[in-house]
Design a protein around this motif. Sequence first.
Motif, PDB file in Angstrom:
ATOM      1  N   VAL A 103       5.396  21.143  24.368  1.00 37.16           N
ATOM      2  CA  VAL A 103       5.585  21.407  22.814  1.00 37.16           C
ATOM      3  C   VAL A 103       6.865  20.690  23.090  1.00 37.16           C
ATOM      4  O   VAL A 103       6.924  19.747  21.646  1.00 37.16           O
ATOM      5  N   VAL A 104       7.302  19.981  23.181  1.00 35.53           N
ATOM      6  CA  VAL A 104       8.467  18.696  23.371  1.00 35.53           C
ATOM      7  C   VAL A 104       7.507  17.813  23.171  1.00 35.53           C
ATOM      8  O   VAL A 104       7.665  16.494  22.941  1.00 35.53           O
ATOM      9  N   TYR A 105       6.746  17.384  24.063  1.00 33.52           N
ATOM     10  CA  TYR A 105       5.945  16.175  24.229  1.00 33.52           C
ATOM     11  C   TYR A 105       4.753  16.173  22.795  1.00 33.52           C
ATOM     12  O   TYR A 105       4.726  15.119  21.829  1.00 33.52           O
ATOM     13  N   ILE A 106       4.549  17.567  22.319  1.00 36.81           N
ATOM     14  CA  ILE A 106       3.926  17.483  20.784  1.00 36.81           C
ATOM     15  C   ILE A 106       5.215  17.131  19.909  1.00 36.81           C
ATOM     16  O   ILE A 106       4.473  16.603  19.048  1.00 36.81           O
ATOM     17  N   ALA A 107       5.736  17.506  19.498  1.00 37.14           N
ATOM     18  CA  ALA A 107       7.299  16.707  19.040  1.00 37.14           C
ATOM     19  C   ALA A 107       7.737  15.483  18.502  1.00 37.14           C
ATOM     20  O   ALA A 107       7.850  14.496  17.634  1.00 37.14           O
ATOM     21  N   SER A 108       7.071  14.734  19.973  1.00 32.50           N
ATOM     22  CA  SER A 108       7.253  13.522  20.477  1.00 32.50           C
ATOM     23  C   SER A 108       6.331  12.780  19.879  1.00 32.50           C
ATOM     24  O   SER A 108       6.312  11.367  19.664  1.00 32.50           O
ATOM     25  N   ILE A 109       5.175  12.916  19.171  1.00 29.17           N
ATOM     26  CA  ILE A 109       4.222  12.232  19.005  1.00 29.17           C
ATOM     27  C   ILE A 109       3.965  12.706  17.316  1.00 29.17           C
ATOM     28  O   ILE A 109       3.355  12.125  17.472  1.00 29.17           O
ATOM     29  N   GLN A 110       4.792  13.525  16.903  1.00 33.64           N
ATOM     30  CA  GLN A 110       5.102  13.195  15.863  1.00 33.64           C
ATOM     31  C   GLN A 110       5.358  12.345  14.909  1.00 33.64           C
ATOM     32  O   GLN A 110       6.215  11.316  14.789  1.00 33.64           O
ATOM     33  N   GLY A 111       4.316  12.150  13.726  1.00 33.81           N
ATOM     34  CA  GLY A 111       4.142  10.387  13.266  1.00 33.81           C
ATOM     35  C   GLY A 111       3.681   9.494  14.090  1.00 33.81           C
ATOM     36  O   GLY A 111       4.034   8.515  13.116  1.00 33.81           O
ATOM     37  N   LYS A 118       7.720  19.343   8.582  1.00 35.64           N
ATOM     38  CA  LYS A 118       8.161  18.213   9.169  1.00 35.64           C
ATOM     39  C   LYS A 118       8.367  19.838  10.743  1.00 35.64           C
ATOM     40  O   LYS A 118       9.140  20.831  10.278  1.00 35.64           O
ATOM     41  N   LEU A 119       8.003  19.291  12.017  1.00 35.72           N
ATOM     42  CA  LEU A 119       8.831  20.150  13.106  1.00 35.72           C
ATOM     43  C   LEU A 119       9.611  20.066  13.488  1.00 35.72           C
ATOM     44  O   LEU A 119      10.512  19.786  13.321  1.00 35.72           O
ATOM     45  N   HIS A 120       9.935  21.444  13.018  1.00 41.51           N
ATOM     46  CA  HIS A 120      11.735  21.654  13.784  1.00 41.51           C
ATOM     47  C   HIS A 120      11.903  23.023  14.132  1.00 41.51           C
ATOM     48  O   HIS A 120      11.152  24.029  14.308  1.00 41.51           O
ATOM     49  N   THR A 163       7.521  25.344  13.248  1.00 47.20           N
ATOM     50  CA  THR A 163       8.799  25.447  14.574  1.00 47.20           C
ATOM     51  C   THR A 163       8.085  25.263  15.283  1.00 47.20           C
ATOM     52  O   THR A 163       7.158  25.642  15.591  1.00 47.20           O
ATOM     53  N   TYR A 164       9.271  25.511  16.487  1.00 52.56           N
ATOM     54  CA  TYR A 164       8.909  24.868  17.901  1.00 52.56           C
ATOM     55  C   TYR A 164       8.211  26.454  17.796  1.00 52.56           C
ATOM     56  O   TYR A 164       7.503  25.962  19.575  1.00 52.56           O
ATOM     57  N   VAL A 165       8.802  27.971  17.742  1.00 57.92           N
ATOM     58  CA  VAL A 165       8.607  28.564  18.714  1.00 57.92           C
ATOM     59  C   VAL A 165       7.442  29.465  18.167  1.00 57.92           C
ATOM     60  O   VAL A 165       6.660  29.431  18.375  1.00 57.92           O
ATOM     61  N   ALA A 166       6.543  28.761  17.100  1.00 61.27           N
ATOM     62  CA  ALA A 166       5.652  29.097  16.541  1.00 61.27           C
ATOM     63  C   ALA A 166       4.356  28.103  17.597  1.00 61.27           C
ATOM     64  O   ALA A 166       3.384  29.172  17.752  1.00 61.27           O
ATOM     65  N   VAL A 167       4.788  27.139  17.444  1.00 62.71           N
ATOM     66  CA  VAL A 167       4.087  26.060  18.634  1.00 62.71           C
ATOM     67  C   VAL A 167       3.966  26.852  19.826  1.00 62.71           C
ATOM     68  O   VAL A 167       2.793  26.900  20.257  1.00 62.71           O
ATOM     69  N   GLU A 168       5.049  26.969  20.536  1.00 60.33           N
ATOM     70  CA  GLU A 168       4.748  27.287  21.445  1.00 60.33           C
ATOM     71  C   GLU A 168       4.248  28.890  21.777  1.00 60.33           C
ATOM     72  O   GLU A 168       3.258  29.273  23.050  1.00 60.33           O
ATOM     73  N   PHE A 212      16.482  27.749  24.161  1.00 63.10           N
ATOM     74  CA  PHE A 212      15.535  26.223  25.392  1.00 63.10           C
ATOM     75  C   PHE A 212      16.539  26.201  24.147  1.00 63.10           C
ATOM     76  O   PHE A 212      15.545  25.959  22.997  1.00 63.10           O
ATOM     77  N   ASN A 213      16.776  24.788  23.639  1.00 63.13           N
ATOM     78  CA  ASN A 213      16.808  24.006  22.957  1.00 63.13           C
ATOM     79  C   ASN A 213      16.470  22.870  22.472  1.00 63.13           C
ATOM     80  O   ASN A 213      16.275  21.737  23.163  1.00 63.13           O
ATOM     81  N   TYR A 214      14.879  22.796  21.967  1.00 63.17           N
ATOM     82  CA  TYR A 214      13.779  22.187  21.835  1.00 63.17           C
ATOM     83  C   TYR A 214      14.367  20.305  21.137  1.00 63.17           C
ATOM     84  O   TYR A 214      13.859  20.048  21.949  1.00 63.17           O
ATOM     85  N   ALA A 215      15.647  20.812  20.186  1.00 63.64           N
ATOM     86  CA  ALA A 215      15.879  19.705  19.818  1.00 63.64           C
ATOM     87  C   ALA A 215      16.360  18.675  20.895  1.00 63.64           C
ATOM     88  O   ALA A 215      16.567  17.645  20.461  1.00 63.64           O
TER      89      ALA A 215
END
Length: 191
Positions: free
Chosen positions: A166-174, A189-191, A133-138, A84-87
């Motif tokens: 996880v995608v939503y959490i990445a979208s609210i960064q900053g 940064k979340l990556h 990382t996305y994987v760690a958050v997941e 799954f590609n979060y980016a």
Amino acid sequence: MTNDNDKKENEKNKKLLDHDFDGIKEYDNPTPFWFQILFYGTIIFAAIYLFYYHIYKNGHPLKDEYLASVGQNNSNSNNGSRDFNYAENIKNKEMIDQGKQAYDTNCASCHGLQGQGGVGPNLTDDYWIIDNTYVAVEKVIDVGVPEKGMPGWKTILGDKKIKALVVYIASIQGSNPPNPKKPEGKEGKLH
């Protein structure tokens, strides 16, 4: 051809058991063959079931069947987060909306309505208690952090909703919401 005398003779020849209870005597009759087959058949079925579902684990556990029936596939058919590609999905409006819905329902009580933190850490800053990382958050969402009071959400949300979360959490960064909780953990940064 049998007659009544033969029947009476057969009754006398049947062996009575030695015990007597309230004047009731019991004959020593063998268990019927059909009952023996049923009894041994259940033992054989139980042994096959035990080996198939619990020892060799080829069968589908009831928990997986339940999750599949409610549309939350719990199987590892996509090998976790590696496929799954979060980016690519950070701009996916539909996935962000699904993640927001899951966040509002399950996470906002501890992490704040806008991710600013509360009982749980701030999710909008660039500081992470876990790996950034996305994987760690997941993984944290999957299994939780029991020592800090966060439950695992895998059985409740399922893989698809956790990825959307996880995608939503990445979208609210900053996003810098009002009254954020002070930074915790290491910067990145979340990556």
